[in-house]
Design an enzyme around this catalytic site. Structure first.
Site, mmCIF file in Angstrom:
data_model
loop_
_atom_site.group_PDB
_atom_site.id
_atom_site.type_symbol
_atom_site.label_atom_id
_atom_site.label_comp_id
_atom_site.label_asym_id
_atom_site.label_seq_id
_atom_site.Cartn_x
_atom_site.Cartn_y
_atom_site.Cartn_z
ATOM 1 C CD GLU A 46 -2.652 16.573 -15.401
ATOM 2 O OE1 GLU A 46 -3.211 16.271 -15.995
ATOM 3 O OE2 GLU A 46 -1.895 16.953 -15.727
ATOM 4 N NE ARG B 59 -3.973 -1.876 1.853
ATOM 5 C CZ ARG B 59 -3.916 -2.914 3.059
ATOM 6 N NH1 ARG B 59 -2.403 -2.619 4.023
ATOM 7 N NH2 ARG B 59 -4.825 -3.456 2.862
ATOM 8 C CG HIS C 289 7.142 12.954 -25.413
ATOM 9 N ND1 HIS C 289 5.529 12.239 -25.601
ATOM 10 C CD2 HIS C 289 7.865 13.499 -24.764
ATOM 11 C CE1 HIS C 289 5.261 13.636 -24.841
ATOM 12 N NE2 HIS C 289 6.329 14.230 -24.426
ATOM 13 C CG HIS D 15 0.614 13.821 -26.641
ATOM 14 N ND1 HIS D 15 0.605 14.453 -25.140
ATOM 15 C CD2 HIS D 15 1.919 12.858 -26.225
ATOM 16 C CE1 HIS D 15 1.107 14.223 -24.639
ATOM 17 N NE2 HIS D 15 2.005 13.872 -24.883
ATOM 18 C CE LYS E 110 1.294 14.057 -15.043
ATOM 19 N NZ LYS E 110 0.819 14.303 -16.175
ATOM 20 C CG ASN F 183 0.269 19.112 -22.007
ATOM 21 O OD1 ASN F 183 1.142 18.102 -21.863
ATOM 22 N ND2 ASN F 183 -1.281 18.423 -21.218
ATOM 23 C CG HIS G 159 3.229 17.336 -24.707
ATOM 24 N ND1 HIS G 159 4.267 18.763 -24.903
ATOM 25 C CD2 HIS G 159 3.917 16.596 -24.129
ATOM 26 C CE1 HIS G 159 5.313 18.085 -24.379
ATOM 27 N NE2 HIS G 159 4.689 16.835 -23.873
ATOM 28 C CE LYS H 105 6.744 17.553 -14.545
ATOM 29 N NZ LYS H 105 6.433 16.518 -15.365
ATOM 30 N NE ARG I 11 1.553 17.746 -13.602
ATOM 31 C CZ ARG I 11 1.912 17.165 -12.311
ATOM 32 N NH1 ARG I 11 1.476 17.057 -11.380
ATOM 33 N NH2 ARG I 11 2.771 16.355 -12.808
ATOM 34 C CD GLU J 297 8.772 16.465 -22.625
ATOM 35 O OE1 GLU J 297 8.431 18.190 -22.338
ATOM 36 O OE2 GLU J 297 8.707 16.381 -22.954
HETATM 37 N N1 NAD Z 1 6.273 10.345 -15.390
HETATM 38 C C1 NAD Z 1 5.654 11.025 -16.004
HETATM 39 O O1 NAD Z 1 5.378 12.197 -15.519
HETATM 40 C C2 NAD Z 1 6.483 11.805 -17.322
HETATM 41 C C3 NAD Z 1 6.515 12.404 -17.810
HETATM 42 C C4 NAD Z 1 7.129 12.878 -19.419
HETATM 43 C C5 NAD Z 1 7.410 10.911 -19.983
HETATM 44 N N2 NAD Z 1 7.436 9.804 -19.221
HETATM 45 C C6 NAD Z 1 7.680 8.778 -19.944
HETATM 46 O O2 NAD Z 1 8.767 8.671 -19.806
HETATM 47 C C7 NAD Z 1 9.342 7.093 -20.127
HETATM 48 C C8 NAD Z 1 10.450 7.782 -21.834
HETATM 49 O O3 NAD Z 1 11.187 8.002 -20.892
HETATM 50 P P1 NAD Z 1 12.411 8.289 -21.125
HETATM 51 O O4 NAD Z 1 12.642 9.162 -22.527
HETATM 52 O O5 NAD Z 1 13.805 8.738 -20.553
HETATM 53 O O6 NAD Z 1 13.213 6.353 -21.642
HETATM 54 P P2 NAD Z 1 13.859 5.214 -21.376
HETATM 55 O O7 NAD Z 1 13.896 5.064 -20.326
HETATM 56 O O8 NAD Z 1 13.014 4.263 -22.193
HETATM 57 O O9 NAD Z 1 15.390 5.883 -21.284
HETATM 58 C C9 NAD Z 1 15.523 6.105 -23.115
HETATM 59 C C10 NAD Z 1 16.717 4.425 -23.534
HETATM 60 O O10 NAD Z 1 18.298 4.655 -22.605
HETATM 61 C C11 NAD Z 1 18.614 4.439 -21.933
HETATM 62 N N3 NAD Z 1 19.247 5.142 -20.810
HETATM 63 C C12 NAD Z 1 18.851 5.562 -19.929
HETATM 64 N N4 NAD Z 1 19.673 6.429 -19.285
HETATM 65 C C13 NAD Z 1 20.844 6.268 -19.731
HETATM 66 C C14 NAD Z 1 22.189 6.386 -19.392
HETATM 67 N N5 NAD Z 1 22.793 7.225 -17.803
HETATM 68 N N6 NAD Z 1 23.721 5.811 -20.015
HETATM 69 C C15 NAD Z 1 22.719 5.209 -21.198
HETATM 70 N N7 NAD Z 1 21.376 4.640 -21.531
HETATM 71 C C16 NAD Z 1 20.656 5.456 -20.787
HETATM 72 C C17 NAD Z 1 17.615 3.293 -21.200
HETATM 73 O O11 NAD Z 1 18.141 1.979 -21.576
HETATM 74 C C18 NAD Z 1 17.083 3.649 -22.359
HETATM 75 O O12 NAD Z 1 17.078 3.047 -23.665
HETATM 76 C C19 NAD Z 1 8.009 7.155 -21.355
HETATM 77 O O13 NAD Z 1 7.385 5.443 -21.058
HETATM 78 C C20 NAD Z 1 7.184 8.324 -21.127
HETATM 79 O O14 NAD Z 1 5.819 7.652 -20.970
HETATM 80 C C21 NAD Z 1 6.611 10.294 -17.829
HETATM 81 ZN ZN ZN Z 2 5.782 15.580 -23.158
#
Ligand code: NAD
Ligand code: ZN
Length: 1602
Positions: free
Chosen positions: A250, A127, A277, A265, A149, A258, A261, A240, A254, A191
């Site tokens: 939101e 939990r 993205h 999107h 999030k 976007n 976006h 942020k 917030r 971003e």
């Molecule tokens: N929670 C939120 O508010 C929020 C906001 C935006 C995006 N997201 C989510 O984030 C995700 C995308 O995140 P991301 O772009 O970081 O992708 P990711 O976590 O898949 O990382 C991208 C790639 O880089 C590699 N990597 C990461 N750090 C590394 C490092 N220091 N050295 C070498 N390789 C490294 C990872 O293994 C992966 O292959 C999506 O699922 C998206 O939905 C969430």
């Molecule tokens: Zn974004």
């Protein structure tokens, strides 16, 4: 680690975001001391673990163990697919297994995937337990780790199951980014740019000004950028955190995160995962900024800055960006405005006919602190690639006034003058283009300060009064020519001591000249050096404490007026007054020099020119900045709003151009509009035009040489003027963005307006407004901004909406033109998506006229005596081109003979002339020729250069044969001066040259023939024909097939692996062994020798003895072959031969990811780039058996190792391999290993589900498992399964199966369901058809059965067919007398093919699917194909290339109809029909366009031409032939092919007469041959498979002779 480095950012009231470089130790201490937990569990992914897990884990363990707490870590595979329920469960199980309790602290070490997933695990584990975010991607640092999030993806959508769960700490350490792949870094920059763009002008400038530093840090090339990267991360994270704090869940604020976006999107929904993205929202930002502009809320300048910044970080700005195409392989073409709007509608944040979009009002500033509701219409307009202009009502007679974008030349000059002057200056209306942006950046380096005012409309410059500082870094000027010229002189004004200033630019800039300017300045005592090869940038400028001397300066000004302006503008700050003398013939562009002088005067310096000379005097003094300087409008741009007034009868004032203008085009108002009947009033800086009453414009005759660019505006006005207008002096407009004169005439015609070309202009016949037409297909803009803007003016008075295609072309000079037209001039515009229509049309156009061959000229090289003339002529014939022999051409052009030329002028001169002529002929005939060169063309470097140049885009074919044969042949030739040297020596010298100059090589393979044998050439001919047809084919001509007729899946197909050391041994069994296969694989690595000559012979054997395409493979040791993997250069050399020899497929082991692969990447890319029509099979064989098909399976569980943190061990996943191979292969081949049966089904899921889910461009996949348990995967694989055959001595791989075995497995597991095939008719007891088909089924292991179904009743046929269709058992049928018409008449078939219609009878029933996928029966006729194939197979043995081709049909019944149809399909020159009952023959002649003859002898009378080849088809029964007279004809010594349709007895009187004739030249085929051929065609249609024809004929002949 010094803690001073650390910055804390507050979020939700706590300072829990901690930023600093190299803070791992700090993290460990801080976590353990401030978060009490029994267990710390690090969750990470494989990529991150490899680089960063160990250090964190060790430090953390040290701290934790000291307090008796424990540390665990758990590593999952990388990638978005892991953000799923399975993996969440897997982590939870791991925690439970390790007895973790509620006081566990989870550390999420990784990107957004790890952050979201671990965060969600923490939110629900027991939990809720504590989570700490340690983001390692830029995206997660600035975005996903902050805000709480968390989520996973489920089939119903991304991120839709999750929770808000705030992390206890977020540690951001930019050092992690040094291992992040560059594209991931750029992704995060999306971003970062976004945040700065809506929130912080300062951060945005930081991004604009530090591109190189930031990217160098990201590329791990330099540490210098660490601070700046930390700064930009802090900026974005801060924003942020602030937004989250003020609106945690939101509410409104917030939503501003976007920005970009809403549209981004929607694009992502279509292009992910190929596009990331951050890349999608980059495009989204530009589109949303354009939405803001169209609402009148954002200026062009801001959009310009935004998109330039996005581009600078390697991110795309529109869906047409090359980056998008590169990554999605054309998928962006699926994006339509409708589709984007549909997707946006689904977004829960949007409602009704409005969408919520974040609007910025300038860079770094929000229009409102929440997303704005925007009408769909506005968004559609902004997104649409085209628009429709609605005419302006006649009643609308408003007064408008507006500003027009500034002139580029004036903007650049004003920047220099204001920067050098004393005091402050506000520049209004500055044009912000790439050039001026570069200039501004450079001025900053020289110490100039400036800032923006008036919402980005004005730039305030603080003048330096000539005191400039030494730049701290080199100045990069891109391709900005003006800036580079102006700044060179400016830099000589620096009077400080210091390191040299370096000016540099991009590759193009490094070619643009600057020599004369540098020489003039150096002569005046400066020290400027060229640092590169050319007299262009980069240059260095020395500073030794004194500035430009001044006095007399001489300048050669014949290249660019910019040199002159450069010196003029800097001259006042020289030590002494300057006298500038321009030397050389003519000074270019005096108007620009005058412009500079006029502007200098405005800034307080008067230049005097000595009358009638090119000598200018400039005093030594200071410029004084005027308080405000209004940059004059671009005069050509100003013509459009003024023309608006003229054509609509309204009044328009342009506020920033008047009669003191410095530009030629400014006279448009007085010289053109006034003459045409407008009222014009001008002040120094404004122009007002009032148009006459509509329809009252007057025609004029005018020379527009001083304002050529404005002629398009005048032309559209002339279109509705009374009378004929002639515009001259504009011939330069033929070579602008397009041929503008021609384009205007073409487009005007669409409005119903006549215009024609004058020698240097255009003549337009004015039309009344009432008779103007609305262009049916819209206006084409030729990607020319001026055409788009001109026609938007004409469209204003047309009776109906006019479509302007390609609206974006206005971006070049006036990006907001459409918004101005809409918002200021009140014209209604509607967005229009031309894309789908256009695409459909395009697709249709391609389909309608498929061209078999491309028509680029073909060049043939090779030794004399290799057969160039013969083969060249033959190629010309195959391709339908002209043949030119260079020797002949030489003699023609130089009016001599080679025999005379050589003795008098010598070989050397001959070579020179020869190369010259080759160049000439290529230049004059880029298409349509086959050119055969002399053997010595490669002797000179020039000759080789010409060939290599041509080879880079066209085909240069090297023809070669055994040197022995050449020697033998040449000893007989006396037409050319003989070689002084021994031929073998010559060959040895040239052979490498031939090799390097050619793209392809054809080897004349003599097999077991001797040069003297008659069949020597005819066998070579057919090899050669196949080769030429393949290499010259137009790949687009059949989209459903690869070259070599292999169906692109889903149809199943096979290739036979040949593992011989020498294929000579395989010749006797080749045909049988390849039955059912679609291609043959040559395993080069297994051959007895890997010498070029040997391999070449092996390729030739395959081509000679089989018609199947060749797969050319060099398999390395380690991937299941024998080739030494270390000899990579040699391997690629061998692979290149595969392409050169025209092998249809070349297998390339792709291995390009990881350190130190640069060379391999280069080799692979080079190979793939030159593949021509060959297809590349990108392959990977996992002999180690460790690669995983399932992206979810976690090896750490499988192999009982709980962590993989020790050393850089990585799991190998087929998905990653697939992505690695994808860019290189047309076909992807992945071979794994089956440890258990299950692995085959994971493989099956991989191909059927995982690959499509990646959303990448579809490419056929060959996927199989090795190992005893992997056999079944060979049956599961559909496309191109490698097979063996029982008669081969050994298998290519253990476990390899034959086609028969594979199909048996397939039927037993239900992949193939057994079908029944029938013969309908009566009497049929003696039919051979069951033998044909059942033999075929059996040999291929298919579970089908062919039966006789004898009955004279059509109702019987109908019932069998309908019942069989109902229960799915009916596969197809042959139909014979008496049902050939019945099946049509009684509706047994639902579709009749064209062939069956023409012949009027059906002999084959085929099951097809209708549009809804329901089975229907189609009636076809394969009789004609049997005839056609029999003729085709034999005619080449007797036919000479220029023979006339005559078809003769004997008989006039049903079969005769099929015969006539085949002959017309074969393209006979003449068709003759002979039947006893003439009237029936006449009937056929009418249908098929033939002539009737009374007996065979008449053939001779109707044809006077001696060179004739006949194809005679006999369709009368043998018994009826007895009284026919054949001898007269056959004794006449003619030649051809006879196809006999009667088959009892085997040798009919017709056949006997032909063979018995004197001097017989007849190829004969018996009735049974035709029967077999048509049966084979049926087989193909029923099963989609190639039948085993040899086995079938054997069986049929056996039965026949019984
Ligand atoms: N929670 C939120 O508010 C929020 C906001 C935006 C995006 N997201 C989510 O984030 C995700 C995308 O995140 P991301 O772009 O970081 O992708 P990711 O976590 O898949 O990382 C991208 C790639 O880089 C590699 N990597 C990461 N750090 C590394 C490092 N220091 N050295 C070498 N390789 C490294 C990872 O293994 C992966 O292959 C999506 O699922 C998206 O939905 C969430
Ligand atoms: Zn974004």
């Amino acid at each position: 680690m010094a803690e001073s480095n650390i910055i804390k950012i507050p979020i939700l009231g706590k300072e829990s975001i901690i930023v600093g470089n190299n803070i791992t130790a700090y993290i460990a201490k801080d976590v353990v001391s401030s978060i009490k937990a029994s267990t710390y569990c690090i969750i990470t992914d494989e990529n991150v673990a490899m680089h960063h897990l160990e250090k964190l884990e060790n430090l953390l363990t040290k701290e934790a163990n000291a307090l008796g707490r424990r540390v665990l870590s758990y590593t999952i595979p990388a990638g978005e697919l892991q953000k799923c329920r399975d993996t969440k469960a897997e982590i939870e199980d791991y925690l439970l297994l390790n007895k973790c309790t509620r006081d566990t602290c989870i550390l999420a070490l990784g990107g957004g995937v790890i952050g979201d997933l671990s965060g969600y695990v923490a939110a629900t584990f027991m939990r809720g337990c504590t989570v700490i975010q340690i983001p390692t991607t830029l995206l997660s640092m600035v975005d996903s780790s902050i805000g709480g999030k968390t989520a996973i993806d489920v089939p119903g959508g991304k991120n839709i199951i999750g929770a808000f769960h705030q992390p206890a700490r977020i540690f951001i350490d930019p050092q992690y980014l040094r291992t992040l792949p560059l594209r991931q870094f750029r992704n995060g920059m999306g971003e970062v740019i976004k945040t700065a763009a809506f929130w912080s002008p300062e951060d945005f400038s930081l991004l604009e000004n530090n591109v190189e530093k930031i990217l160098a840090f990201a590329r791990n090339e330099s540490e210098d950028g660490a601070d700046i990267v930390q700064k930009i991360i802090q900026g974005a994270a801060n924003t942020k955190a602030y937004v989250v704090t003020h609106d945690e869940k939101e509410g409104g604020l917030r939503g501003v995160l976007n920005f970009g976006h809403t549209i981004g999107h929607a694009i992502e929904a279509i292009l992910a995962p190929a596009m990331y993205h951050g890349e999608c929202i980059s495009m989204g930002m530009v589109y949303e900024a354009e939405v803001a502009r169209s609402m009148g809320l954002l200026k062009d300048a801001a959009i310009g800055r935004l998109s330039r910044c996005i581009q600078a970080y390697g991110l795309p700005v529109s869906i047409n960006d090359p980056l998008v195409d590169e990554n999605t392989h054309g998928k962006q073409k699926e994006i339509t405005v409708d589709r984007l709007m549909e997707i946006m509608k689904l977004d829960k944040k949007n409602r009704g006919t409005q969408k919520r979009i974040v609007i910025i009002s300038e860079i770094g500033k929000l229009y409102e602190e929440k997303p704005t509701n925007v009408d769909d219409e506005v968004i559609i307009n902004a997104l649409s690639p085209a628009l429709k202009v609605t005419p302006v009502p006649e009643t609308q007679k408003e007064k408008f006034s507006l500003n027009v974008p500034g002139s580029k030349s004036i903007s650049n000059r004003a920047l220099i003058l204001a920067s050098l002057a004393q005091g402050k200056c506000k520049l209004k209306g500055l044009l912000l283009s790439d050039d001026t942006q570069v200039m501004l950046d450079a001025l900053k380096y020289l110490g100039i300060k400036y800032f923006w005012e008036d919402n980005g409309d004005s730039l305030v410059i603080e003048g330096s009064n000539g005191k400039l500082q030494v730049p701290t870094d080199e100045i990069y000027l891109g391709n900005a020519g003006t800036a580079s010229r102006f700044l060179t002189s400016v830099c000589t004004l620096i009077s400080e001591n210091g390191p040299k200033t370096v000016l540099t630019g991009n590759a193009r800039m490094k070619e643009r000249p600057i020599g004369p300017l540098v020489e003039a300045l150096n002569a005046n005592g400066c020290d400027i050096q060229f640092l590169g090869k050319n007299k262009s940038l980069p240059i260095s400028i020395a500073h030794n404490g004194t500035k430009l001397q001044g006095g007399k300066i001489q300048l050669a000004a014949s290249v660019s007026s910019q040199y002159v302006s450069s010196i003029l503008m800097s001259a006042p700050y020289a030590q002494n007054p300057v006298t500038l003398e321009l030397v050389g013939d003519n000074v270019v562009s005096q108007p620009y020099i005058d412009m500079t002088i006029a502007m200098m005067k405005h800034f307080g310096i008067e230049v005097t020119r000595e009358p009638n000379t090119n000598i200018y005097h400039i005093p030594a003094a200071s410029y004084t900045n005027p308080e405000t300087y209004i940059i004059e409008a671009d005069a050509t741009s100003a013509t459009y709003p003024l023309a608006f007034a003229a054509i609509t009868g309204s009044t328009v004032t342009v506020e920033n151009i008047g009669n003191e203008s410095l530009q030629g085009d400014s006279e448009f108002a007085t010289k053109v509009l006034q003459q045409m009947g407008c009222t014009v009033s001008q002040t120094a800086h404004t122009t007002t035009v009032q148009g006459p009453v509509r329809g009252q414009l007057k025609s004029i005759k005018i020379d527009m040489e001083t304002m050529t660019d404005a002629f398009l505006t005048a032309t559209v006005l002339a279109a509705v003027a009374n009378g004929e207008t002639e515009i001259t002096g504009i011939s330069n407009q033929r070579v602008k963005e397009c041929n503008r004169i021609e384009a205007m005439i073409t487009e005007l015609a669409k409005f119903g307006v006549k215009a024609s070309e004058l020698e240097d202009g255009i003549k337009i016949t004015g039309t009344s407004i009432a008779s103007l037409k609305v262009p049916v297909d819209g206006v084409k803009c030729y990607d020319d901004h001026r055409i788009a803007m001109s026609f938007s003016i004409l469209s204003l008075i047309v009776p109906g909406q006019v479509l302007i295609k390609e609206k974006r072309c206005v971006e070049k000079t006036w990006p907001s033109w459409w918004d101005t037209l809409h918002n200021v001039l009140k014209v209604k515009l509607d967005g229009y998506d031309t894309l789908p229509d256009e695409m459909k049309k395009l697709a249709k156009e391609v389909k309608e006229e498929p061209k078999q061959f491309n028509d680029a000229s073909l060049i043939i090289i090779g030794m004399r005596g290799a057969g160039k003339t013969y083969m060249g002529q033959y190629a010309a014939k195959i391709l339908g081109r002209k043949f030119v022999d260079m020797d002949w051409y030489f003699e023609q052009e130089l009016k001599t003979t080679i025999k005379e030329f050589i003795p008098s002028k010598g070989w050397e001169q001959f070579r020179i002339e020869e190369v010259k002529l080759l160049k000439k002929i290529i230049a004059e005939n880029p298409t349509g020729l086959v050119i055969s060169c002399g053997g010595g063309i490669v002797e000179t470097e020039d000759g080789r250069d010409v060939l290599k140049q041509y080879a880079s885009q066209g085909i240069v074919l090297h023809l070669t044969r055994e040197i022995k044969d050449i020697v033998a042949y040449l000893s007989k030739d006396e037409t050319r001066p003989s070689f002084a040297e021994d031929i073998t020596t010559v060959w040895e010298r040239r052979k490498n040259w031939f090799q390097e100059c050619s793209t392809h090589e054809f080897y004349v393979y003599k097999g077991n023939k001797n040069v003297e044998d008659e069949e020597y050439w005819s066998e070579v001919d057919s090899d050669y024909k196949r080769f030429i047809e393949f290499i010259c084919a137009n790949p687009s001509s059949d989209e459903t097939k690869f070259p070599g007729n292999v169906h692109i899946p889903p149809a199943s197909s096979y290739f036979l692996s040949l593992t011989y050391a020498d294929l000579n041994e395989a010749i006797p069994i080749l045909e049988k062994a390849s039955e059912g296969s679609d291609a043959l694989e040559l395993r080069v690595d297994l051959l007895a020798s890997q010498e070029k000559e040997f391999i070449r012979q092996q390729v030739s054997i395959l081509r000679r003895y089989s018609s199947l395409p060749i797969i050319y493979t060099v398999r390395t040791d380690g991937q299941g072959g024998r080739f030494p993997p270390a000899e990579i250069d040699r391997m690629f050399e061998l692979l290149e031969y595969g392409l050169k020899w025209g092998c249809e497929y070349v297998d390339v082991e792709v291995d390009v990811i990881g350190k130190g692969k640069e060379h391999r990447i280069e080799l692979t890319e080079n190979l793939v780039n030159r593949k021509g029509n060959s297809k590349i099979i990108a392959s990977y064989h996992d002999c180690s058996g460790t690669a995983l098909w399932d992206p979810h399976t976690n090896a750490s569980i499988n192999t009982n190792t709980t962590k993989i943190s020790n050393g850089p061990k990585r799991l190998l996943r087929m998905r990653d391999k697939y992505m690695e191979l994808l860019p290189y292969g047309d076909i992807i081949k992945l071979i794994g290993f089956a440890h258990k049966l299950q692995d085959n089904f994971t493989l099956y899921t991989f191909v059927k589900e995982i690959v499509p889910s990646l959303g990448l461009q579809y490419k056929p996949v060959i996927a199989m498992n090795m190992g005893p348990l992997g056999q079944i995967s060979r049956a599961l694989n559909g496309f191109f399964t490698p097979v063996t055959h029982p008669i081969l001595p050994f298998k290519a791989a253990p476990g390899q199966l034959s086609i028969q075995e594979i199909n048996k497995i397939r039927s037993s597991i239900g992949l193939i369901s057994p079908k029944k095939y029938y013969l309908f008719g009566s009497p049929i007891a003696y039919s051979q058809s069951p033998t044909i088909h059942n033999t075929g089924f059996e040999v291929l292991g298919l579970p089908h059965k062919y039966e006789l179904s004898e009955s004279e009743e059509w109702t019987h046929v109908k019932k069998v067919v309908e019942d069989g269709i109902k229960d799915g058992s009916f596969g197809g049928a042959s139909v014979t007398i008496p049902h050939k018409q019945n099946v049509i008449e009684h509706g047994i078939v639902q579709r009749v093919t064209d062939a069956a219609k023409a012949i009027g009878a059906v002999n084959t029933l085929i099951v097809e699917n209708d549009e809804e996928g329901n089975p229907i029966v189609a009636g076809d006729n394969t009789d004609y194909l049997g005839i056609k194939r029999c003729i085709e197979n034999r005619i080449n043995k007797v036919r000479k290339s220029d023979d006339k081709f005559i078809g003769v049909v004997v008989g006039a019944g049903g079969t005769a109809r099929a015969a006539c149809y085949s002959l017309t399909q074969l393209g006979v020159d003449k068709l003759l029909i002979w039947n006893r009952t003439t009237s029936k023959a006449e009937e056929l002649a009418k249908i098929f366009g033939g002539e009737v003859i009374q007996n065979l002898g008449d053939c001779l009378k109707t044809e006077s031409d001696a060179n004739v080849v006949y194809a005679i088809v006999g369709t009368v029964p043998a018994a009826a032939q007895v009284n026919m007279n054949f001898t007269e004809f056959f004794d006449s010594g003619k030649k051809g092919v006879i196809v006999e349709m009667a088959y009892k007895p085997r040798r009919t009187p017709l056949l006997n007469a032909a063979v018995a004739a004197k001097d017989s030249h007849w190829e004969t085929t018996e009735g049974v041959d035709v029967l077999i051929e048509q049966g084979l065609e049926q087989f193909i249609r029923w099963t989609g498979r190639i039948p085993p024809s040899q086995a079938i004929s054997e069986q049929v002949y056996n039965r026949y002779s019984e």
